[in-house]
Scaffold this active site. Structure first.
Site, PDB file in Angstrom:
ATOM      1  N   GLY A   1      40.203  35.543  43.575  1.00 61.24           N
ATOM      2  CA  GLY A   1      40.996  35.998  44.727  1.00 61.24           C
ATOM      3  C   GLY A   1      42.314  35.254  44.823  1.00 61.24           C
TER       4      GLY A   1
ATOM      5  N   GLU B   1      38.114  40.056  49.950  1.00 55.71           N
ATOM      6  CA  GLU B   1      36.766  39.779  50.477  1.00 55.71           C
ATOM      7  C   GLU B   1      36.123  38.819  49.488  1.00 55.71           C
ATOM      8  OE1 GLU B   1      35.477  40.773  53.254  1.00 55.71           O
ATOM      9  OE2 GLU B   1      36.938  42.281  53.837  1.00 55.71           O
TER      10      GLU B   1
ATOM     11  N   LYS C   1      39.093  49.458  39.407  1.00 50.44           N
ATOM     12  CA  LYS C   1      38.440  48.774  38.277  1.00 50.44           C
ATOM     13  C   LYS C   1      37.120  48.171  38.754  1.00 50.44           C
ATOM     14  CE  LYS C   1      38.455  44.616  36.419  1.00 50.44           C
ATOM     15  NZ  LYS C   1      37.043  44.610  35.960  1.00 50.44           N
TER      16      LYS C   1
ATOM     17  N   GLY D   1      35.415  39.719  45.384  1.00 50.49           N
ATOM     18  CA  GLY D   1      34.917  38.908  44.279  1.00 50.49           C
ATOM     19  C   GLY D   1      34.979  37.443  44.654  1.00 50.49           C
TER      20      GLY D   1
ATOM     21  N   CYS E   1      27.455  37.842  49.099  1.00 48.17           N
ATOM     22  CA  CYS E   1      28.467  37.053  49.828  1.00 48.17           C
ATOM     23  C   CYS E   1      27.942  36.641  51.192  1.00 48.17           C
ATOM     24  CB  CYS E   1      29.745  37.857  49.960  1.00 48.17           C
ATOM     25  SG  CYS E   1      29.491  39.459  50.715  1.00 48.17           S
TER      26      CYS E   1
ATOM     27  N   GLU F   1      29.074  28.055  47.121  1.00 44.31           N
ATOM     28  CA  GLU F   1      28.279  29.267  47.040  1.00 44.31           C
ATOM     29  C   GLU F   1      27.344  29.162  45.832  1.00 44.31           C
ATOM     30  OE1 GLU F   1      30.538  32.800  46.128  1.00 44.31           O
ATOM     31  OE2 GLU F   1      29.668  33.799  47.849  1.00 44.31           O
TER      32      GLU F   1
HETATM   33  P1  NAD Z   1      34.646  37.833  40.083  1.00 35.09           P
HETATM   34  O1  NAD Z   1      35.702  37.267  40.952  1.00 35.09           O
HETATM   35  O2  NAD Z   1      34.278  37.101  38.854  1.00 35.09           O
HETATM   36  O3  NAD Z   1      35.027  39.314  39.606  1.00 35.09           O
HETATM   37  C1  NAD Z   1      35.327  40.333  40.516  1.00 35.09           C
HETATM   38  C2  NAD Z   1      36.198  41.382  39.859  1.00 35.09           C
HETATM   39  O4  NAD Z   1      37.457  40.801  39.519  1.00 35.09           O
HETATM   40  C3  NAD Z   1      35.638  41.953  38.561  1.00 35.09           C
HETATM   41  O5  NAD Z   1      35.936  43.331  38.515  1.00 35.09           O
HETATM   42  C4  NAD Z   1      36.409  41.197  37.498  1.00 35.09           C
HETATM   43  O6  NAD Z   1      36.534  41.904  36.282  1.00 35.09           O
HETATM   44  C5  NAD Z   1      37.765  41.076  38.155  1.00 35.09           C
HETATM   45  N1  NAD Z   1      38.608  39.990  37.653  1.00 35.09           N
HETATM   46  C6  NAD Z   1      38.228  38.859  37.004  1.00 35.09           C
HETATM   47  N2  NAD Z   1      39.318  38.105  36.722  1.00 35.09           N
HETATM   48  C7  NAD Z   1      40.387  38.767  37.224  1.00 35.09           C
HETATM   49  C8  NAD Z   1      41.792  38.501  37.258  1.00 35.09           C
HETATM   50  N3  NAD Z   1      42.307  37.382  36.747  1.00 35.09           N
HETATM   51  N4  NAD Z   1      42.612  39.400  37.853  1.00 35.09           N
HETATM   52  C9  NAD Z   1      42.104  40.514  38.412  1.00 35.09           C
HETATM   53  N5  NAD Z   1      40.798  40.839  38.390  1.00 35.09           N
HETATM   54  C10 NAD Z   1      39.945  39.964  37.809  1.00 35.09           C
HETATM   55  O7  NAD Z   1      33.395  38.035  41.068  1.00 35.09           O
HETATM   56  P2  NAD Z   1      31.942  38.533  40.683  1.00 35.09           P
HETATM   57  O8  NAD Z   1      31.288  37.421  39.939  1.00 35.09           O
HETATM   58  O9  NAD Z   1      31.979  39.903  40.109  1.00 35.09           O
HETATM   59  O10 NAD Z   1      31.277  38.686  42.142  1.00 35.09           O
HETATM   60  C11 NAD Z   1      30.716  37.624  42.806  1.00 35.09           C
HETATM   61  C12 NAD Z   1      31.673  37.065  43.864  1.00 35.09           C
HETATM   62  O11 NAD Z   1      32.066  38.105  44.755  1.00 35.09           O
HETATM   63  C13 NAD Z   1      31.034  36.024  44.740  1.00 35.09           C
HETATM   64  O12 NAD Z   1      31.893  34.928  44.931  1.00 35.09           O
HETATM   65  C14 NAD Z   1      30.814  36.751  46.066  1.00 35.09           C
HETATM   66  O13 NAD Z   1      30.750  35.935  47.184  1.00 35.09           O
HETATM   67  C15 NAD Z   1      31.962  37.666  46.097  1.00 35.09           C
HETATM   68  N6  NAD Z   1      31.677  38.798  46.998  1.00 35.09           N
HETATM   69  C16 NAD Z   1      32.280  38.856  48.221  1.00 35.09           C
HETATM   70  C17 NAD Z   1      32.000  39.890  49.102  1.00 35.09           C
HETATM   71  C18 NAD Z   1      32.661  39.971  50.450  1.00 35.09           C
HETATM   72  O14 NAD Z   1      32.658  41.055  51.016  1.00 35.09           O
HETATM   73  N7  NAD Z   1      33.220  38.912  50.975  1.00 35.09           N
HETATM   74  C19 NAD Z   1      31.102  40.875  48.729  1.00 35.09           C
HETATM   75  C20 NAD Z   1      30.492  40.788  47.478  1.00 35.09           C
HETATM   76  C21 NAD Z   1      30.807  39.752  46.616  1.00 35.09           C
END
Ligand code: NAD
Length: 504
Positions: free
Chosen positions: A248, A265, A190, A243, A299, A399
C-alpha cells in the site's frame, strides 16, 4: 494434537480443471506468451493456468479504459441504464455460484461452504451498487442570495485501477468494482496472481450482462510490472488497492508523481476487549470465530484479545475448549470450518511469530505448530492460543495472518483503551460488556474504522468499511463507498443581470 477436530480428505469431481484464464482488454479475450499457474494449497492440485501480462497488455488495458471513459459510452449513461447492467451482473453471478465456489475454495484453501457464502453474498454488493447508481445526486445551494444559485455536481473520477489480494478475491472485488461502475468510472482490474480465476469469470459475466467493451479491463499478472504500472500510469485517475500495508505504501508513492487519488484497505491488528460483565459464552464463541475464520488470513482477524484480569484465566479456558471443536480440514468438505494456509512460506511466517513470542516469555495454551490432515499433503496450521503476551512483542503488534490468538490483560477501561490504541493499525475493534456506557465510551475513544459491540465481523453493503492510521485511506461500501469514485464540481450561477462591472 489428537483432541482437535480434523476433517480428512474427500473425493470430488475436479475433471473441469485446470481453469484457463485470459486477459479481458477492450471487450476481447487475449492470451500472452507467458503463463503462470496456481496449485491448491490443501491438495497440491493444478487448479488454474493464466496468461501472464507484461507492460504491453497493461498499457493496452489502461488505454482501453481511458478511451471508454473519455467517449462517454458508460460515464454518460443514465443511472437507470447503469443500474440495469449492475443488476444483470448480480443475477448472472447467481447462476455461476457453484463453478466460482470451487475455484475460490481451491485457489485460496478456504472451506467450500465459506467460499459459497462469499460468492453468493457478493451478488448483493452488485445489487446494492445498482441502487446507488439510480440514487446518485449532488447538492444545490438556494440560499446564496436572490441573484445566485449554485450546484455541486458529482462526476465520475475517471479511470480507476483496482488491485485486489488473495484472501477474499471475489468479495473484495465486489466492494470496489460495482461502486466504481455505479459512479460511471471505467476500470482496469488486477486480481492477485494467487487467486485470479473468479475475477476472470466475472469478466465473462460483465460481457454477458452487456457492459460496453473497454469499461472493465482485466489484466492477469504480478505486482511487477502490472500492479506498479497501474499505480503510476499518467492515464489513470485513481488507484483502489486492498492488500498489505507494505505494498500500500509503495502504491501511494507510485501514484504521487501524478497526484492520483488513492484508496487503500490494508492490514489490521484488531483487538476485542472483554469486560467481566459481558455474556462470556457469546464472547468466547465470537472470539473463536474471529480468530479462526479464513484461517486467520483476514484483515479483520480478531487476532488479539484484551481480557479483564479477573476473568482472563477462565475466559481463555473457554476459548481453548471451543478451539478444539472447530473443524480444521479438507476445504472441499462441507463440514470444514478452517482450511489450508495459502502457501508454505506463509505457514513458516506464522510459525515464526509464535516461536518468537515463546522465546520472549509468552506461553502456548493451545497448538503452536503445523498440523497434518489425514489424506492431504497440504499446508495447515493448528488452532493456536498464546498467553502471557506483552504489548511490546511482535505477535501483539504485527499482523500474523494465521489462526493464532494473542491474549493480553487489563484492569481499567482507560488501560483497555490505551492497549487497544497501542499500535500502528486501526481497522476494527470489538467490545464485550452488558453496560451500554462502557460500550459507547469504548466506541468513541478507540481508533478504528469499525467498532463492533457484543458481536464480531458483521458487515453489510450499506455500512461503510475502512481503516484509520496505517490500516488505510478512504472507505468502501455504503454511500461513502460510492463517494470515493466521484469528483465534486461546483457550478456557480448568477441569475439575471445583477452583476455590477468590476472595471469602473
Ligand atoms: P499484497 O499486498 O502482497 O498483494 C495485494 C495485491 O497487490 C496483489 O494483487 C499483488 O499482485 C499486488 N501487488 C504486489 N506488489 C505490488 C506493487 N509493487 N504494485 C502494485 N501492486 C502490487 O497482499 P496479499 O498478500 O495479497 O493480501 C494480504 C494482505 O491484504 C494483508 O495484509 C491483509 O490485511 C490485507 N487485506 C486488507 C483488507 C482490508 O479491507 N483492509 C482486506 C483483505 C486483505
Amino acid at each position: 494434537m489428537q483432541d482437535l477436530t480434523l476433517i480428512p480428505a474427500v473425493k470430488a469431481d475436479l475433471s473441469a480443471l485446470p481453469f484457463q484464464g485470459r486477459h479481458l482488454i477492450n471487450g476481447e479475450w487475449r492470451d500472452s506468451a507467458d503463463h503462470f499457474e496456481r496449485h491448491s494449497p490443501a491438495h497440491g492440485l493444478l487448479v488454474s493456468r493464466h496468461a501472464k501480462a507484461g507492460t504491453a497488455e497493461t498499457e493496452a488495458a489502461i488505454q482501453a479504459a481511458r478511451t471508454a471513459f473519455d467517449d462517454g459510452r458508460w460515464s454518460r449513461l443514465s443511472g437507470k441504464e447503469r443500474a440495469a447492467v449492475l443488476t444483470r451482473v448480480a443475477d448472472l453471478v447467481g447462476t455461476r455460484v457453484e463453478e466460482m465456489t470451487l475455484l475460490e475454495c481451491l485457489e485460496t484453501g478456504k472451506p467450500i461452504a465459506q467460499a459459497r457464502g462469499e460468492i453468493a453474498g457478493a451478488a448483493d454488493l452488485w445489487r446494492y451498487a445498482a441502487a446507488l447508481a439510480r440514487t446518485l445526486h449532488g447538492d444545490s445551494h438556494n440560499s446564496l442570495g436572490p441573484d445566485m444559485l449554485a450546484m455541486v455536481l458529482k462526476e465520475p473520477i475517471g479511470v480507476v485501477s483496482i488491485i485486489t489480494p488473495w484472501n477474499f478475491p471475489f468479495w473484495i472485488l465486489g466492494q470496489k468494482l460495482p461502486f466504481a461502475l455505479a459512479a460511471g468510472c471505467t476500470c482496469v482490474v488486477k486480481p492477485s496472481e494467487i487467486t485470479p480465476s473468479t475475477t476472470v469469470i466475472l469478466g465473462e459475466i460483465l460481457v454477458e450482462a452487456g457492459l460496453p467493451p473497454g469499461v472493465v479491463n482485466i489484466v492477469l499478472g504480478h505486482g511487477q510490472p502490472v500492479g506498479s504500472l497501474m499505480a503510476s500510469h499518467p492515464e489513470v485517475n485513481m488507484v483502489s488497492f486492498t492488500g498489505s500495508t507494505l505494498v500500500g505504501r509503495s502504491i501511494q508513492a507510485a501514484a504521487s508523481a501524478t497526484l492520483k487519488k488513492v484508496a487503500l484497505e490494508l492490514g489490521g491488528k484488531n483487538p476485542q476487549v472483554i469486560f467481566p460483565d459481558a455474556d462470556l459464552d457469546q464472547a468466547a464463541d465470537a472470539v473463536t470465530f474471529g480468530v479462526y475464520f479464513n484461517a486467520g488470513e483476514c484483515c479483520n482477524s480478531g487476532s488479539r484479545i484484551i481480557v479483564h484480569e479477573d476473568i482472563a484465566e477462565a475466559f481463555t479456558a473457554k476459548v481453548t475448549a471451543l478451539s478444539r471443536r472447530v473443524a480444521f480440514g479438507d476445504p472441499l468438505d462441507e463440514a470444514t470450518q478452517v482450511g489450508a494456509i495459502v502457501s508454505p512460506a506463509h505457514l513458516g511466517r506464522i510459525d515464526g511469530f509464535v516461536k518468537d513470542a515463546v522465546k520472549a516469555g509468552a506461553q502456548i495454551a493451545l497448538g503452536g505448530e503445523a498440523i497434518s490432515i489425514p489424506g492431504l499433503s497440504g499446508d495447515f496450521y493448528g488452532p493456536t492460543i498464546v498467553t502471557g503476551v506483552t504489548p511490546d512483542m511482535a505477535i501483539a503488534r504485527e499482523e500474523v495472518f494465521g489462526p493464532v490468538l494473542s491474549v493480553l490483560t487489563f484492569r481499567t477501561l482507560d488501560e483497555a483503551i490505551a492497549l487497544a490504541n497501542d499500535g500502528s493499525y486501526g481497522l476494527s475493534a470489538g467490545v464485550w460488556s452488558e453496560n451500554v456506557h462502557t460500550c459507547l465510551a469504548f466506541a468513541r475513544r478507540v481508533e478504528a474504522g469499525t467498532i463492533w459491540t457484543n458481536t464480531w465481523m458483521d458487515g453489510f453493503p450499506e455500512v461503510t468499511f475502512g481503516g484509520m492510521k496505517q490500516s488505510g485511506l478512504g472507505r468502501e461500501n455504503g454511500r461513502y463507498g460510492l463517494e470515493e469514485y466521484l469528483e465534486p464540481k461546483s457550478v456557480v450561477m448568477r441569475i439575471g443581470r445583477s452583476r455590477s462591472n468590476w472595471v469602473r
